[in-house]
Design an enzyme around this catalytic site. Structure first.
Site, short mmCIF file in Angstrom:
data_model
loop_
_atom_site.label_atom_id
_atom_site.label_comp_id
_atom_site.label_asym_id
_atom_site.label_seq_id
_atom_site.Cartn_x
_atom_site.Cartn_y
_atom_site.Cartn_z
N LYS A 1 0.83 -1.20 0.00
CA LYS A 1 0.00 0.00 0.00
C LYS A 1 0.87 1.26 0.00
CE LYS A 1 -1.51 2.28 3.46
NZ LYS A 1 -2.07 2.73 4.74
N ASP B 1 -6.19 1.22 0.96
CA ASP B 1 -6.22 1.50 2.39
C ASP B 1 -7.59 1.09 2.91
OD1 ASP B 1 -7.97 3.46 1.57
OD2 ASP B 1 -6.86 5.13 2.44
#
Length: 213
Positions: free
Chosen positions: A123, A141
């Protein structure tokens, strides 16, 4: 597994663009390194809090060399309010050391190289690639995960598969834009606990809304 049809996905992205024409990264940064540090700090923390911390932090420390002047305990005090500050301090200093030793103090621009750095998962790597280097990527996220699976852009119980679904269902040249649109929607309307479905222009296609009405 069931997701929205191609035309419905197109409608969702177009509608979100109308709703958030200025959707962009809400972390404040001026260099790839600042963004990398800010993104590490943003784990389990709001962008708003990170920006408050980095506004002071980056005035004195905004290169890997600057951070290496600090001891772990000193950095911990500076970033304490972002939470998990011991791990984050270790990661930032470890990353700074590697950048100085192996990368001439420059942040690498590939996912593979970024993910070799301490505290940098997929991420974080995607956020840096997308926002610092203009490469198309979807960083999943908590907001992107929740919103995309609720609406029907993805259908998965884990982050990696959600990213795969989104990459398959959204044109590559819109990945980064879609990432920001989904975050904005998650922060403003499609909230975790009390989604404001009555305000949402996606009610007509959203799987979650259809299940709850």
């Amino acid at each position: 597994m069931k997701t929205l049809k191609k035309q419905e996905i197109r409608e969702v992205i177009d509608e979100l663009e109308k709703l958030y024409p200025n959707a962009e990264c809400e972390l404040n940064f001026t260099t790839p390194f600042e963004l990398l540090v800010a993104t590490i700090l943003s784990a389990q923390c709001t962008d708003k809090r990170v920006n408050i911390v980095t506004e002071k932090l980056f005035k004195d420390y905004n290169t890997p060399e600057d951070f290496l002047k600090l001891k772990e305990g000193e950095l911990e005090l500076l970033i304490k309010s972002t939470g998990f500050y011991r791990n984050k301090s270790k990661s930032i200093l470890g990353t700074s050391r590697i950048l100085v030793d192996k990368y001439n103090s420059q942040v690498p621009d590939t996912r593979e190289e970024l993910m070799k750095l301490p505290g940098v998962g997929r991420k974080t790597a995607n956020v840096v690639m997308s926002n610092a280097f203009g490469k198309e990527a979807i960083a999943v996220d908590t907001h992107v995960f929740r919103v995309s699976n609720r609406i029907g852009l993805a259908n998965s119980s884990n982050v990696d598969k959600t990213e795969e679904d989104l990459m398959k269902n959204i044109p590559e040249n819109e990945w980064s834009k879609a990432h920001h649109l989904l975050i904005f929607h998650g922060r403003r309307i499609c909230k975790a606990r009390n989604p404001q479905c009555e305000l949402c222009p996606l009610r007509g296609v959203c799987f979650y809304y259809k299940k709850t009405v």
